[in-house]
Motif scaffolding. Structure first.
Motif, PDB file in Angstrom:
ATOM      1  N   UNK A 273      -8.751   6.094  -4.563  1.00 25.66           N
ATOM      2  CA  UNK A 273      -7.428   6.378  -4.031  1.00 25.66           C
ATOM      3  C   UNK A 273      -7.064   5.608  -2.790  1.00 25.66           C
ATOM      4  N   UNK A 274      -8.001   5.446  -1.862  1.00 25.66           N
ATOM      5  CA  UNK A 274      -7.695   4.760  -0.608  1.00 25.66           C
ATOM      6  C   UNK A 274      -7.282   3.315  -0.854  1.00 25.66           C
ATOM      7  N   UNK A 275      -8.024   2.627  -1.708  1.00 21.14           N
ATOM      8  CA  UNK A 275      -7.709   1.230  -1.968  1.00 21.14           C
ATOM      9  C   UNK A 275      -6.495   1.090  -2.882  1.00 21.14           C
ATOM     10  N   UNK A 276      -6.314   2.026  -3.807  1.00 23.54           N
ATOM     11  CA  UNK A 276      -5.121   1.999  -4.653  1.00 23.54           C
ATOM     12  C   UNK A 276      -3.868   2.182  -3.800  1.00 23.54           C
ATOM     13  N   UNK A 277      -3.935   3.065  -2.814  1.00 26.93           N
ATOM     14  CA  UNK A 277      -2.818   3.257  -1.889  1.00 26.93           C
ATOM     15  C   UNK A 277      -2.506   1.967  -1.144  1.00 26.93           C
ATOM     16  N   UNK A 278      -3.549   1.280  -0.690  1.00 25.10           N
ATOM     17  CA  UNK A 278      -3.349   0.018   0.023  1.00 25.10           C
ATOM     18  C   UNK A 278      -2.660  -1.002  -0.863  1.00 25.10           C
ATOM     19  N   UNK A 279      -3.057  -1.106  -2.107  1.00 21.47           N
ATOM     20  CA  UNK A 279      -2.454  -2.068  -3.017  1.00 21.47           C
ATOM     21  C   UNK A 279      -0.946  -1.864  -3.124  1.00 21.47           C
ATOM     22  N   UNK A 280      -0.539  -0.622  -3.329  1.00 21.54           N
ATOM     23  CA  UNK A 280       0.884  -0.338  -3.494  1.00 21.54           C
ATOM     24  C   UNK A 280       1.687  -0.693  -2.244  1.00 21.54           C
ATOM     25  N   UNK A 281       1.084  -0.459  -1.086  1.00 20.28           N
ATOM     26  CA  UNK A 281       1.798  -0.674   0.160  1.00 20.28           C
ATOM     27  C   UNK A 281       1.887  -2.147   0.551  1.00 20.28           C
ATOM     28  N   UNK A 282       1.152  -3.014  -0.140  1.00 18.66           N
ATOM     29  CA  UNK A 282       1.154  -4.424   0.236  1.00 18.66           C
ATOM     30  C   UNK A 282       1.767  -5.329  -0.836  1.00 18.66           C
ATOM     31  N   UNK A 283       2.279  -4.768  -1.911  1.00 18.20           N
ATOM     32  CA  UNK A 283       2.996  -5.594  -2.891  1.00 18.20           C
ATOM     33  C   UNK A 283       4.194  -6.244  -2.206  1.00 18.20           C
ATOM     34  N   UNK A 284       4.978  -5.430  -1.502  1.00 12.16           N
ATOM     35  CA  UNK A 284       6.065  -5.900  -0.650  1.00 12.16           C
ATOM     36  C   UNK A 284       5.779  -5.344   0.738  1.00 12.16           C
ATOM     37  N   UNK A 285       5.701  -6.206   1.716  1.00 14.88           N
ATOM     38  CA  UNK A 285       5.298  -5.774   3.048  1.00 14.88           C
ATOM     39  C   UNK A 285       6.424  -5.017   3.738  1.00 14.88           C
ATOM     40  N   UNK A 286       6.055  -4.031   4.550  1.00 12.96           N
ATOM     41  CA  UNK A 286       7.064  -3.247   5.254  1.00 12.96           C
ATOM     42  C   UNK A 286       6.467  -2.642   6.513  1.00 12.96           C
ATOM     43  N   UNK A 287       7.335  -2.142   7.371  1.00 13.24           N
ATOM     44  CA  UNK A 287       6.926  -1.493   8.594  1.00 13.24           C
ATOM     45  C   UNK A 287       6.449  -0.082   8.271  1.00 13.24           C
ATOM     46  N   UNK A 288       5.229   0.256   8.698  1.00 11.44           N
ATOM     47  CA  UNK A 288       4.668   1.551   8.331  1.00 11.44           C
ATOM     48  C   UNK A 288       4.598   2.547   9.480  1.00 11.44           C
ATOM     49  N   UNK A 289       5.064   2.160  10.654  1.00 10.52           N
ATOM     50  CA  UNK A 289       5.093   3.100  11.765  1.00 10.52           C
ATOM     51  C   UNK A 289       3.806   3.188  12.557  1.00 10.52           C
ATOM     52  N   UNK A 290       2.785   2.440  12.175  1.00  8.50           N
ATOM     53  CA  UNK A 290       1.502   2.499  12.877  1.00  8.50           C
ATOM     54  C   UNK A 290       1.357   1.386  13.903  1.00  8.50           C
ATOM     55  N   UNK A 291       2.213   0.403  13.818  1.00  2.06           N
ATOM     56  CA  UNK A 291       2.082  -0.760  14.691  1.00  2.06           C
ATOM     57  C   UNK A 291       1.209  -1.839  14.104  1.00  2.06           C
ATOM     58  N   UNK A 292       0.572  -1.568  12.968  1.00  3.99           N
ATOM     59  CA  UNK A 292      -0.306  -2.548  12.329  1.00  3.99           C
ATOM     60  C   UNK A 292       0.404  -3.314  11.208  1.00  3.99           C
TER      61      UNK A 292
END
Length: 530
Positions: A46-65
């Motif tokens: 799940x952790x890596x699957x979540x990362x994959x979805x969030x990096x298909x199109x890059x966006x601001x995630x509120x963490x500063x990273x």
């Protein structure tokens, strides 16, 4: 990684949350899965699957990273410009920018590097975990996400180290783009075959980590079928028989393709707190670095398109919608990022990031039917359905009058700043469907598809290169005129300088596979029409 460590700690603390050793004892066919497999919240995957979805199109995630500037350099300063959607209004580098075909390495290399370092590396982790725990359903969904991300990469650069990727680095030989696409089709075929039986039972998978469909396997099959249809159409001029075969597989699948707005692929704000990158780019970066493109101005104003107000905001100077051409020099912020040019109609926290619209699905079928393929209907039916769906997806009201408009044409572009960059319309294509002429029918389909795809720059640019439609305004200034003419327009981005520095032997194979010089004028494998 932070998320992964947190989840791993939680798994240890809770003991029984992650997969138990019993999974390794289950004698399971790779085309079958138990209810337990589908329902288990597996943290390792799940952790890596979540990362994959969030990096298909890059966006601001509120963490500063992860910031909006990541998106800007990955596609905002390349594909979004070259698609004819966005006009750059930043005053960087005295006008010597990608908007004027002056290729700034730090701007065009990010799609390549981020795709490998943040999507494919995570996919590799998911794939290995799924193999270890006999979880073919999760593996199949991850394959679909990986292809959605990586086809954007190969469509920007051409050859990439796809089948050879395996160590988490980019130090490997490149595949030809033809080989990459063949692998995409192989992986999509397998994923769809694995997922279809479970989709038919209403099963779910990875629900807690799925930010697109919430674990709905049937919707993942619909998306995979439509993605396969998109990629099939991409190669139609390079390999027509392969294109037809792969496209018709998607239509004949029992689950089918995306047909409703609820089935389209987008990141769900309800499951993931994110911010749309174009809000920062258009409103906060130096008082605005992105505006409406002149080509959008020409088509949407000419058609009196009701979606215009959904996409853009009227210029403060006169309450009308105005765009800006690419390659303008000596761009004064007060003229271009100020009151004369239309800004983007985007909300920071509610505008969704969309991977694939439902309208696109209908336009893909329209083109397939136009080519005589079995798409389950006629080109006219799907063309009109695509327009109606785009109106629905954008809450633009009824499309009936628009569909029957046989007189409106793209408008001449009038430079609202007075800088002398006005230009006659590039096309005379009308809206209402007409049977008979293949190229006119194709231009209608792609033009309306292009409008419906906004703001998906990589897809809009790919369609322009593949078909020549819609006809886009050339750049005002071309700093690479020695390698590509302003009328031909840019065909690809060069391989990143970082590849020449860290993977010199590999990038040499990429240039060889490209079949031409590593510059913006060399066509990709599928770019075969003209």
């Amino acid at each position: 990684m932070k998320l992964y460590k947190y989840l791993l700690f939680a798994a240890v603390a809770m003991g029984s949350v992650s997969c138990t050793d019993s999974f390794n004892e289950i004698n399971t066919n790779h085309h079958e899965a138990t209810d337990g497999m589908l329902e288990t919240d597996n943290l390792r995957i799940g952790a890596f699957f979540s990362q994959m979805q969030q990096r298909v199109i890059l966006f601001k995630d509120g963490t500063g990273k992860a910031e909006s500037s990541d998106y800007q350099v990955a596609q905002g300063l390349t594909a979004d410009l070259y698609s004819g959607y966005i006009g750059a209004t930043g005053t960087w580098r005295s006008g010597r920018t990608t908007a004027a075909y002056y290729m700034v390495d730090g701007w065009y290399n990010q799609m390549f590097s981020r795709g490998f370092s943040e999507v494919m590396t995570a996919w590799q982790k998911v794939h290995k975990a799924c193999e270890d725990m006999n979880m073919p359903v999760a593996s199949a969904v991850a394959d679909i996400v990986n292809i959605e991300a990586m086809h954007r990469v190969t469509d920007m650069y051409g050859p990439i180290p796809y089948t050879t990727f395996g160590s988490g680095t980019i130090g490997s030989a490149y595949d030809t783009q033809e080989a990459v696409y063949n692998k995409f089709f192989e992986e999509l075929d397998n994923a769809i075959d694995v997922l279809t039986p479970y989709a038919e039972t209403g099963a779910s998978a990875l629900s807690d980590y799925d930010f697109v469909y919430g674990g709905d396997v049937a919707n993942w099959v619909r998306f995979a079928n439509t993605l396969r249809l998109r990629l099939a159409m991409r190669v139609v001029y390079a390999n027509p028989s392969l294109a037809q075969t792969e496209a018709e597989k998607s239509i004949s699948n029992s689950i089918g393709v995306i047909e409703t707005a609820a089935q389209r692929a987008e990141l769900q704000h309800g499951k993931l707190n994110y911010f749309h990158p174009y809000y920062d780019i258009a409103y906060t970066f130096n008082d605005g670095e992105a505006r409406m493109n002149a080509s959008m101005d020409s088509y949407m104003n000419g058609y009196n398109d009701p979606r215009l107000s959904k996409y853009f905001k009227p210029a403060a100077s006169d309450g009308k919608y105005h765009g800006v051409r690419l390659g303008v020099q000596n761009m004064a912020p007060s003229k271009y990022a100020g009151s004369n040019v239309s800004n983007l109609n985007v909300d920071n926290s509610s505008t969704p990031i969309v991977w694939m619209t439902a309208a696109e699905s209908y336009f893909l079928r329209a083109e397939g039917a136009l080519r005589g393929w079995n798409m389950g209907g006629t080109a006219k039916e799907f063309y009109e359905a695509g327009i109606k769906m785009s109106f629905d997806e954008n809450s633009a009201g009824s499309a009936d009058n628009y569909i029957n408009d046989n007189t409106s044409k793209p408008a001449d572009y009038e430079d609202p700043t007075g800088d002398g960059n006005s230009k006659s319309a590039m096309s005379q294509i009308t809206i209402k469907w007409e049977d008979g002429n293949f190229e006119k029918s194709l231009e209608r389909i792609i033009t309306q598809k292009w409008i419906a795809l906004y703001p998906d720059g990589p897809e809009g640019w790919a369609e322009f290169r593949r078909t020549g439609y819609p006809k886009l305004f050339p750049v005002v200034t071309n700093y690479s005129s020695s390698v590509v003419s302003s009328d031909t327009q840019i065909r690809r981005c060069p391989f990143p300088t970082s590849e020449y520095n860290t993977n010199p032997d590999g990038v040499k194979t990429g240039v060889a596979a490209l079949g031409g010089a590593d510059n913006i004028g060399t066509k990709l494998w599928w770019d075969k029409k003209n």
